[in-house]
Design a protein around this motif. Structure first.
Motif, mmCIF file in Angstrom:
data_model
loop_
_atom_site.group_PDB
_atom_site.id
_atom_site.type_symbol
_atom_site.label_atom_id
_atom_site.label_comp_id
_atom_site.label_asym_id
_atom_site.label_seq_id
_atom_site.Cartn_x
_atom_site.Cartn_y
_atom_site.Cartn_z
ATOM 1 N N GLY A 1 -4.653 -16.730 80.434
ATOM 2 C CA GLY A 1 -4.020 -16.142 81.610
ATOM 3 C C GLY A 1 -3.425 -14.781 81.319
ATOM 4 O O GLY A 1 -3.031 -14.489 80.186
ATOM 5 N N VAL A 2 -3.352 -13.943 82.333
ATOM 6 C CA VAL A 2 -2.801 -12.604 82.155
ATOM 7 C C VAL A 2 -1.280 -12.683 82.042
ATOM 8 O O VAL A 2 -0.614 -13.288 82.869
ATOM 9 C CB VAL A 2 -3.208 -11.676 83.323
ATOM 10 N N ASP B 1 1.246 -22.871 85.409
ATOM 11 C CA ASP B 1 2.432 -22.040 85.588
ATOM 12 C C ASP B 1 2.678 -21.223 84.327
ATOM 13 O O ASP B 1 2.773 -21.775 83.226
ATOM 14 C CB ASP B 1 3.662 -22.908 85.876
ATOM 15 N N MET B 2 2.769 -19.925 84.492
ATOM 16 C CA MET B 2 3.067 -19.048 83.368
ATOM 17 C C MET B 2 3.734 -17.782 83.891
ATOM 18 O O MET B 2 3.648 -17.469 85.077
ATOM 19 C CB MET B 2 1.796 -18.696 82.592
ATOM 20 N N LEU C 1 6.319 -12.175 87.312
ATOM 21 C CA LEU C 1 6.004 -13.493 87.860
ATOM 22 C C LEU C 1 6.826 -14.509 87.081
ATOM 23 O O LEU C 1 6.693 -14.635 85.865
ATOM 24 C CB LEU C 1 4.509 -13.787 87.707
ATOM 25 N N HIS C 2 7.686 -15.204 87.796
ATOM 26 C CA HIS C 2 8.637 -16.127 87.167
ATOM 27 C C HIS C 2 8.643 -17.418 87.982
ATOM 28 O O HIS C 2 9.491 -17.620 88.847
ATOM 29 C CB HIS C 2 10.024 -15.467 87.156
ATOM 30 N N PRO C 3 7.670 -18.319 87.745
ATOM 31 C CA PRO C 3 7.447 -19.470 88.620
ATOM 32 C C PRO C 3 8.575 -20.496 88.686
ATOM 33 O O PRO C 3 8.766 -21.133 89.715
ATOM 34 C CB PRO C 3 6.177 -20.116 88.042
ATOM 35 N N SER C 4 9.309 -20.705 87.592
ATOM 36 C CA SER C 4 10.301 -21.782 87.594
ATOM 37 C C SER C 4 11.374 -21.542 86.548
ATOM 38 O O SER C 4 11.204 -20.757 85.617
ATOM 39 C CB SER C 4 9.616 -23.129 87.321
ATOM 40 N N GLN D 1 12.273 -20.085 81.997
ATOM 41 C CA GLN D 1 13.279 -19.039 81.841
ATOM 42 C C GLN D 1 13.193 -18.372 80.469
ATOM 43 O O GLN D 1 13.300 -17.154 80.346
ATOM 44 C CB GLN D 1 14.682 -19.627 82.043
ATOM 45 N N THR D 2 12.990 -19.174 79.421
ATOM 46 C CA THR D 2 12.923 -18.618 78.069
ATOM 47 C C THR D 2 11.745 -17.662 77.926
ATOM 48 O O THR D 2 11.874 -16.565 77.381
ATOM 49 C CB THR D 2 12.795 -19.743 77.019
ATOM 50 N N GLN D 3 10.575 -18.093 78.438
ATOM 51 C CA GLN D 3 9.400 -17.229 78.374
ATOM 52 C C GLN D 3 9.607 -15.959 79.194
ATOM 53 O O GLN D 3 9.188 -14.873 78.803
ATOM 54 C CB GLN D 3 8.162 -17.976 78.877
ATOM 55 N N TYR D 4 10.267 -16.117 80.340
ATOM 56 C CA TYR D 4 10.542 -14.960 81.202
ATOM 57 C C TYR D 4 11.420 -13.943 80.481
ATOM 58 O O TYR D 4 11.132 -12.745 80.461
ATOM 59 C CB TYR D 4 11.219 -15.447 82.485
ATOM 60 N N GLU D 5 12.487 -14.420 79.870
ATOM 61 C CA GLU D 5 13.409 -13.522 79.172
ATOM 62 C C GLU D 5 12.730 -12.838 77.991
ATOM 63 O O GLU D 5 12.952 -11.655 77.729
ATOM 64 C CB GLU D 5 14.639 -14.308 78.714
ATOM 65 N N ALA D 6 11.882 -13.591 77.281
ATOM 66 C CA ALA D 6 11.176 -13.019 76.138
ATOM 67 C C ALA D 6 10.180 -11.951 76.589
ATOM 68 O O ALA D 6 10.032 -10.902 75.954
ATOM 69 C CB ALA D 6 10.452 -14.119 75.367
#
Length: 266
Positions: free
Chosen positions: A26-27, A63-64, A79-82, A86-91
């Motif tokens: 996924g992108v 979801d990614m 893109l912040h699905p859930s 949160q950890t992946q989003y912040e990173a």
């Protein structure tokens, strides 16, 4: 070190039907100003975040998080699905430099991600579009709101596509897949929305660098603005009433006496 124009992430997926494991590519990042092919996929590939199991052909949504950047129009959309991501989003956000003076937004779904890109590729404030969308939606009769849910209402390219800044307001029909109604957003109603709501929007301070500026946000804003205006019988309340009339006339081509109905079929 030069930043890549786009990046993909490999995610292990377990099919919920046959339990077969596989890898989904996924992108995770795209600079739309540099990678036009990936930009096109993000805008038009509805299956961008779906994985098809090679064993049983089951289709699975993955979801990614993903980050879209546009250096031409100076904005970024994450893109912040859930909250689980949160950890992946912040990173992801930390790994990419937040450009100075870039507008930064977040989206929860592919559709919202795409819509925010469509809005922000113009020279206009995306918040004008969201407020206008929420205002127009309030003119629909209750039965039409059930048929055309706010979550399925979005901003899209106009008749000439990406070549101009023309944008349309689209209501998708919840009862008929792929069908809906579309209305041209006139320059006049955009300017009126800007003039009336800019003083309020200028006072809103975003807490996070990437905020969710969507229909839900705009609907809550309108509720608060209308509540405050109701306490002032003159002045701003009359201005809001005039704006509502203009929304009916400019979007629906309908003189607002009560409520409006969609009239232009796709």
């Amino acid at each position: 070190m030069k930043e890549a124009s786009s990046c993909k992430e490999q995610i292990e997926v377990t099919c919920p039907i046959c339990r077969e494991k596989g890898m989904f590519s996924g992108v995770s990042f795209c600079n739309g100003s540099r990678d036009r092919a990936m930009r096109k996929r993000i805008l038009y590939d509805e299956n961008l975040f779906f994985y098809t199991c090679p064993q049983c052909a089951e289709t699975i949504r993955v979801d990614m998080t993903g980050l879209y950047c546009d250096d031409d129009h100076r904005f970024m959309v994450c893109l912040h699905p859930s909250e689980q991501l949160q950890t992946q989003y912040e990173a992801l956000v930390a790994a990419k430099e937040i450009r100075k003076n870039y507008r930064c937004r977040s989206a929860r779904t592919w559709g919202e991600w795409r819509e925010k890109i469509v809005e922000m590729e113009t020279s206009r404030d995306d918040r004008w579009y969201e407020v206008l969308k929420a205002g127009a939606y309030r003119l629909l009769k209750p039965e039409l709101r059930r048929q055309y849910p706010l979550a399925m209402c979005h901003i899209d390219y106009g008749a000439e596509g990406e070549r101009t800044e023309q944008r349309n307001l689209v209501f998708l029909d919840a009862t008929k897949a792929g069908e809906g109604v579309s209305y041209v957003i006139s320059e006049r109603i955009l300017q009126q929305t800007k003039d009336i709501f800019s003083p309020i929007l200028q006072q809103i301070q975003t807490v996070k660098p990437f905020s969710f500026i969507d229909a839900e946000w705009a609907d809550a804003l309108l509720t608060e603005v209308l509540r405050a205006a109701a306490k002032q019988p003159h002045g701003y309340a009359e201005l809001l009433g005039y704006w509502i009339q203009c929304v009916g006339a400019e979007i629906f081509h309908y003189h607002v006496r009560g409520e409006a109905e969609p009239v232009e079929k796709l």
